[in-house]
Design a protein around this motif. Structure first.
Motif, short mmCIF file in Angstrom:
data_model
loop_
_atom_site.label_atom_id
_atom_site.label_comp_id
_atom_site.label_asym_id
_atom_site.label_seq_id
_atom_site.Cartn_x
_atom_site.Cartn_y
_atom_site.Cartn_z
N ALA A 133 -22.29 44.79 -39.40
CA ALA A 133 -22.38 44.46 -37.98
C ALA A 133 -21.50 43.25 -37.72
O ALA A 133 -21.59 42.25 -38.45
CB ALA A 133 -23.82 44.16 -37.59
N ILE A 134 -20.65 43.33 -36.70
CA ILE A 134 -19.79 42.20 -36.32
C ILE A 134 -20.08 41.86 -34.87
O ILE A 134 -19.87 42.68 -33.97
CB ILE A 134 -18.31 42.54 -36.51
CG1 ILE A 134 -18.03 42.90 -37.98
CG2 ILE A 134 -17.43 41.35 -36.08
CD1 ILE A 134 -16.58 43.23 -38.28
N VAL A 135 -20.58 40.66 -34.66
CA VAL A 135 -20.92 40.20 -33.31
C VAL A 135 -19.83 39.24 -32.85
O VAL A 135 -19.72 38.13 -33.34
CB VAL A 135 -22.30 39.51 -33.30
CG1 VAL A 135 -22.66 39.12 -31.86
CG2 VAL A 135 -23.36 40.41 -33.89
N GLY A 136 -19.01 39.70 -31.89
CA GLY A 136 -17.88 38.92 -31.43
C GLY A 136 -16.59 39.48 -31.98
O GLY A 136 -16.37 39.48 -33.18
N LEU A 137 -15.71 39.99 -31.09
CA LEU A 137 -14.48 40.65 -31.53
C LEU A 137 -13.26 39.96 -30.94
O LEU A 137 -12.33 40.60 -30.46
CB LEU A 137 -14.50 42.13 -31.16
CG LEU A 137 -15.56 42.94 -31.89
CD1 LEU A 137 -15.65 44.33 -31.30
CD2 LEU A 137 -15.25 43.02 -33.38
N GLY A 138 -13.27 38.63 -31.01
CA GLY A 138 -12.09 37.88 -30.61
C GLY A 138 -11.07 37.89 -31.73
O GLY A 138 -11.05 38.79 -32.58
N SER A 139 -10.24 36.86 -31.77
CA SER A 139 -9.17 36.82 -32.76
C SER A 139 -9.69 36.88 -34.18
O SER A 139 -9.13 37.57 -35.03
CB SER A 139 -8.33 35.56 -32.55
OG SER A 139 -9.16 34.41 -32.55
#
Length: 399
Positions: free
Chosen positions: A122-128
């Motif tokens: 799970a990845i929370v936050g898909l900025g740089s």
């Protein structure tokens, strides 16, 4: 003309119950390239027909063949391609690839490749940073992703983001999903375009089925909720930060059940950064962005992915990825006066101890320390207070 065809595509045609059918693939006219692989996993165009046999004859009922259309002949386990050129069928050379076997071949010997294919991240936050971590894990062979972000890709993002101009205005979860599916032929990606702090019950259910969590959210509130869920579910979590002006960054790892959690980390490091470059979240997101090159973010994002892989492969006797010696890694790109680095490109490892009265991972001890009550008594008093408030609530107005 260059034609690339996968072994899986050929196998699908040789075992098909019908003797002929439409031919699906991808054609790049500007480069004169045609690619044929399983249409269920790739964008597909109708490029012609296939049929069993050895003579280049267009199937009956298919109409007149148009210039540039393809005809594929299947004979046993072999495939031959023809293309309609100047009213004739011209044979075309092709190259066979084994997409599914060859993927990961460059990692062979580093670890058991099958172990990562079943992992769910799970990845929370898909900025740089979060998008880069996702790409690195997918390329390493992680097979399943749960992606959370409610933001859209803006023009200010693209100089440091995995995605580019063609994705401007798109939801980051959708753009990154496409990028991952263009990276790993096995990958499965689920997307959630919302603020996790408003959907905690749903997020908890999703995280319960994951092997680890990446905290790349753009606010301390969100990271605090990620931490609480990770502690409650006993899920490993990794958080990354990049410092102002790209001077460096750090990575913190929560390893349940006995490791310090993110709340312990924040409390332990509260005074350390007073005279140091301030740590922004890896995402950059809604926090006012600080100047930094994409390569600065790349270093921290790659280290986050490296830490995650080492943790997930810790039980693999074949793994060549050693676990880092501490749960906090500090990286310095450049020296900073009064800071711990006096030379560029240095790192430090620090073990953050669990806070014995942490309100998150040591909740019972926190209650006992702050309230002087045993957990059962505190729960009883809280329940009594809630019941009292319910009894004092004014009646609902009549409809």
């Amino acid at each position: 003309m260059y034609i690339l065809v996968s072994e899986n595509f050929i196998a699908g045609l040789t075992t098909a119950p019908q003797p002929e059918g439409r031919l699906y693939g991808e054609y790049l006219p500007g480069e004169d390239v045609a690619r044929f692989w399983e249409e269920t996993t790739r964008p597909a165009q109708a490029l012609g027909w296939w049929r069993q046999g050895h003579e280049p004859e267009w199937p009956e009922g298919a109409g007149e063949p148009e210039e540039g259309q393809f005809l594929a002949l299947i004979l046993g386990q072999e495939i031959t391609f023809y293309r309609r050129e100047q009213g004739r069928w011209q044979p075309q050379p092709h190259e066979v690839m084994n997409l599914y076997t060859d993927f990961g071949s460059r990692q062979q010997g580093l670890f058991d490749l099958k172990l990562l294919a079943g992992k769910r991240v799970a990845i929370v936050g898909l900025g740089s940073g979060g998008s880069l971590v996702a790409a690195q894990l997918a390329k390493a062979g992680v097979g399943h992703f749960e992606l959370f972000d409610f933001d859209r890709l803006g023009s200010g993002n693209i100089s440091r983001h995995l995605c580019g101009l063609r994705d401007l205005g798109r939801l980051k979860v959708a753009a990154v999903k496409d990028a991952l599916e263009n990276t790993n032929p096995f990958v499965e990606v689920n997307t959630y375009p919302y603020d996790i702090t408003r959907h905690l019950s749903e997020v908890e259910i999703i995280l319960a089925g994951c092997d680890l969590v990446v905290g790349a959210a753009d606010s301390e509130v969100a990271k605090g909720e990620i931490n609480r869920l990770a502690v409650r579910l006993r899920k490993p979590a990794v958080y990354g930060a990049v410092y102002d002006m790209g001077y460096g960054g750090d990575i913190f790892r929560y390893q349940p059940p006995a490791g310090a959690c993110y709340a312990c980390f924040k409390e332990s490091t509260r005074d350390i950064f007073q005279d140091a470059p301030r740590a922004e979240v890896l995402d950059y997101g809604k926090i006012a962005p600080q100047p930094a090159l994409e390569m600065d973010v790349t270093i921290i994002g790659s280290l986050v992915a490296r830490v995650l892989l080492a943790e997930q492969l810790a039980g693999d006797p074949l793994s060549q990825l050693e676990r880092l010696p501490a749960n906090w890694v500090i990286w310095g790109n450049r020296p900073w006066e009064g800071w711990i680095f006096d030379e560029p490109l240095q790192s430090r490892f620090v073990e953050i101890s669990r806070d014995p009265t942490c309100p998150v991972c040591q909740h019972d001890l926190f209650i006992q320390e702050k309230l002087g009550l045993a957990p059962d008594e505190a729960a009883r008093q809280a329940a009594a207070l809630l019941a009292s408030l319910e009894n004092k609530r004014p009646p609902e107005p009549a409809s």
